[in-house]
Design a protein around this motif. Structure first.
Motif, PDB file in Angstrom:
ATOM      1  N   GLN A  91      96.429  39.168  38.434  1.00  0.00           N
ATOM      2  CA  GLN A  91      96.963  38.815  37.123  1.00  0.00           C
ATOM      3  C   GLN A  91      98.071  37.789  37.317  1.00  0.00           C
ATOM      4  OE1 GLN A  91      98.490  42.466  35.476  1.00  0.00           O
ATOM      5  NE2 GLN A  91      96.735  42.687  34.142  1.00  0.00           N
ATOM      6  N   SER A  92      97.936  36.657  36.648  1.00  0.00           N
ATOM      7  CA  SER A  92      98.963  35.611  36.683  1.00  0.00           C
ATOM      8  C   SER A  92      99.400  35.287  38.112  1.00  0.00           C
ATOM      9  CB  SER A  92     100.172  36.018  35.853  1.00  0.00           C
ATOM     10  OG  SER A  92      99.801  36.304  34.540  1.00  0.00           O
ATOM     11  N   ASN A  93      98.445  35.117  38.995  1.00  0.00           N
ATOM     12  CA  ASN A  93      98.665  34.795  40.412  1.00  0.00           C
ATOM     13  C   ASN A  93      99.337  35.921  41.209  1.00  0.00           C
ATOM     14  OD1 ASN A  93      97.403  32.400  40.000  1.00  0.00           O
ATOM     15  ND2 ASN A  93      99.231  31.146  40.116  1.00  0.00           N
ATOM     16  N   TYR A  94      99.408  37.117  40.668  1.00  0.00           N
ATOM     17  CA  TYR A  94      99.874  38.286  41.415  1.00  0.00           C
ATOM     18  C   TYR A  94      98.662  39.109  41.820  1.00  0.00           C
ATOM     19  CZ  TYR A  94     104.807  37.666  40.355  1.00  0.00           C
ATOM     20  OH  TYR A  94     106.085  37.180  40.288  1.00  0.00           O
ATOM     21  N   ASP A 100      98.197  28.762  43.529  1.00  0.00           N
ATOM     22  CA  ASP A 100      97.042  27.875  43.711  1.00  0.00           C
ATOM     23  C   ASP A 100      95.866  28.583  44.365  1.00  0.00           C
ATOM     24  OD1 ASP A 100      98.556  25.796  42.620  1.00  0.00           O
ATOM     25  OD2 ASP A 100      99.368  25.255  44.586  1.00  0.00           O
ATOM     26  N   ILE A 101      95.426  29.689  43.785  1.00  0.00           N
ATOM     27  CA  ILE A 101      94.331  30.455  44.384  1.00  0.00           C
ATOM     28  C   ILE A 101      93.072  30.345  43.541  1.00  0.00           C
ATOM     29  CG2 ILE A 101      95.864  32.061  45.552  1.00  0.00           C
ATOM     30  CD1 ILE A 101      95.282  34.068  43.316  1.00  0.00           C
ATOM     31  N   ASP A 102      91.942  30.539  44.211  1.00  0.00           N
ATOM     32  CA  ASP A 102      90.640  30.582  43.554  1.00  0.00           C
ATOM     33  C   ASP A 102      90.327  32.047  43.255  1.00  0.00           C
ATOM     34  OD1 ASP A 102      88.061  30.355  42.664  1.00  0.00           O
ATOM     35  OD2 ASP A 102      87.302  29.344  44.456  1.00  0.00           O
ATOM     36  N   LYS A 103      90.606  32.474  42.044  1.00  0.00           N
ATOM     37  CA  LYS A 103      90.481  33.887  41.666  1.00  0.00           C
ATOM     38  C   LYS A 103      89.053  34.405  41.752  1.00  0.00           C
ATOM     39  CE  LYS A 103      94.414  33.541  38.615  1.00  0.00           C
ATOM     40  NZ  LYS A 103      94.912  33.567  37.246  1.00  0.00           N
ATOM     41  N   GLU A 104      88.083  33.531  41.596  1.00  0.00           N
ATOM     42  CA  GLU A 104      86.674  33.948  41.585  1.00  0.00           C
ATOM     43  C   GLU A 104      86.108  34.160  42.990  1.00  0.00           C
ATOM     44  OE1 GLU A 104      85.278  34.750  38.703  1.00  0.00           O
ATOM     45  OE2 GLU A 104      87.190  34.176  37.797  1.00  0.00           O
ATOM     46  N   ALA A 105      86.785  33.686  44.023  1.00  0.00           N
ATOM     47  CA  ALA A 105      86.219  33.748  45.379  1.00  0.00           C
ATOM     48  C   ALA A 105      86.939  34.740  46.297  1.00  0.00           C
ATOM     49  CB  ALA A 105      86.248  32.354  45.995  1.00  0.00           C
ATOM     50  N   ILE A 106      87.726  35.645  45.740  1.00  0.00           N
ATOM     51  CA  ILE A 106      88.460  36.617  46.546  1.00  0.00           C
ATOM     52  C   ILE A 106      87.490  37.636  47.133  1.00  0.00           C
ATOM     53  CG2 ILE A 106      90.226  38.420  46.504  1.00  0.00           C
ATOM     54  CD1 ILE A 106      91.568  36.849  44.236  1.00  0.00           C
ATOM     55  N   THR A 112     101.593  51.113  45.054  1.00  0.00           N
ATOM     56  CA  THR A 112     101.171  49.802  44.575  1.00  0.00           C
ATOM     57  C   THR A 112     101.982  48.733  45.278  1.00  0.00           C
ATOM     58  OG1 THR A 112     100.656  50.688  42.386  1.00  0.00           O
ATOM     59  CG2 THR A 112     100.954  48.326  42.539  1.00  0.00           C
ATOM     60  N   ARG A 113     101.307  47.705  45.709  1.00  0.00           N
ATOM     61  CA  ARG A 113     101.972  46.523  46.271  1.00  0.00           C
ATOM     62  C   ARG A 113     101.473  45.318  45.492  1.00  0.00           C
ATOM     63  NH1 ARG A 113     104.106  46.933  51.620  1.00  0.00           N
ATOM     64  NH2 ARG A 113     104.989  44.913  51.071  1.00  0.00           N
ATOM     65  N   SER A 114     102.362  44.383  45.213  1.00  0.00           N
ATOM     66  CA  SER A 114     101.950  43.158  44.541  1.00  0.00           C
ATOM     67  C   SER A 114     102.497  41.961  45.317  1.00  0.00           C
ATOM     68  CB  SER A 114     102.418  43.133  43.086  1.00  0.00           C
ATOM     69  OG  SER A 114     103.819  43.148  43.015  1.00  0.00           O
ATOM     70  N   ILE A 115     101.687  40.920  45.357  1.00  0.00           N
ATOM     71  CA  ILE A 115     102.014  39.712  46.126  1.00  0.00           C
ATOM     72  C   ILE A 115     101.766  38.503  45.235  1.00  0.00           C
ATOM     73  CG2 ILE A 115     101.472  38.372  48.186  1.00  0.00           C
ATOM     74  CD1 ILE A 115     100.087  40.981  49.228  1.00  0.00           C
ATOM     75  N   TYR A 116     102.739  37.613  45.166  1.00  0.00           N
ATOM     76  CA  TYR A 116     102.559  36.385  44.407  1.00  0.00           C
ATOM     77  C   TYR A 116     101.906  35.335  45.307  1.00  0.00           C
ATOM     78  CZ  TYR A 116     103.386  32.203  41.695  1.00  0.00           C
ATOM     79  OH  TYR A 116     103.203  31.039  41.003  1.00  0.00           O
TER      80      TYR A 116
END
Length: 144
Positions: free
Chosen positions: A71-74, A110-116, A103-107
């Motif tokens: 979500q929002s690059n997190y 510039d990521i490709d969200k569809e290819a994770i 829970t851990r969150s990482i910012y």
């Protein structure tokens, strides 16, 4: 001569409770085995030219107990386990229940969200987060 008292009996007489000295010391210093792990988990984050690589230590966790969201690059990794031993016997003398949630969150920019991609193998969760291809926003203009 002085009477010798076994350690467990000595601990009971000191505390007034029916606990061993070792368990009292473990609870005092935070070595209590009731909590199977700390309130979080360890992870490593590595940046490569084309992707971010994340490795999280999750021993004993099944993939059904892990949820990964973006979500929002997190990138958020949620782990939730409920290991309650279900006993149908009445009158049990000892029963332990545990619930673990972290829970851990990482910012990541510039990521490709569809290819994770994510894979859980031998207690290690590996996540590969590709970066978006950098678009060169430059152009040479001819003069007429």
């Amino acid at each position: 001569m002085m009477n010798l008292v076994p350690r467990r009996e000595f601990a009971r007489s000191l505390s007034g409770f029916d606990k061993s000295f070792d368990s009292m010391m473990d609870e005092f210093f935070g070595n209590d085995n009731r909590g199977e792990r700390a309130s979080s988990f360890k992870l490593d984050l590595k940046e490569e030219d084309d992707a971010y690589l994340i490795e999280a230590e999750l021993p004993g966790v099944a993939k059904e107990e892990i949820k990964i969201d973006i979500q929002s690059n997190y990138l958020m990794i949620n782990v939730s386990q409920d290991k309650a031993e279900k006993t149908e016997e009445e009158g049990y003398l000892h029963k332990e229940r545990s619930h673990y949630s972290a829970t851990r969150s990482i910012y990541l920019k510039d990521i490709d969200k569809e290819a994770i991609e994510a894979k859980l193998e031998e207690g290690i969760l590996r996540i590969r987060v590709p970066k978006k291809e950098k678009v060169i926003d430059q152009r040479t203009i001819e003069i007429q």
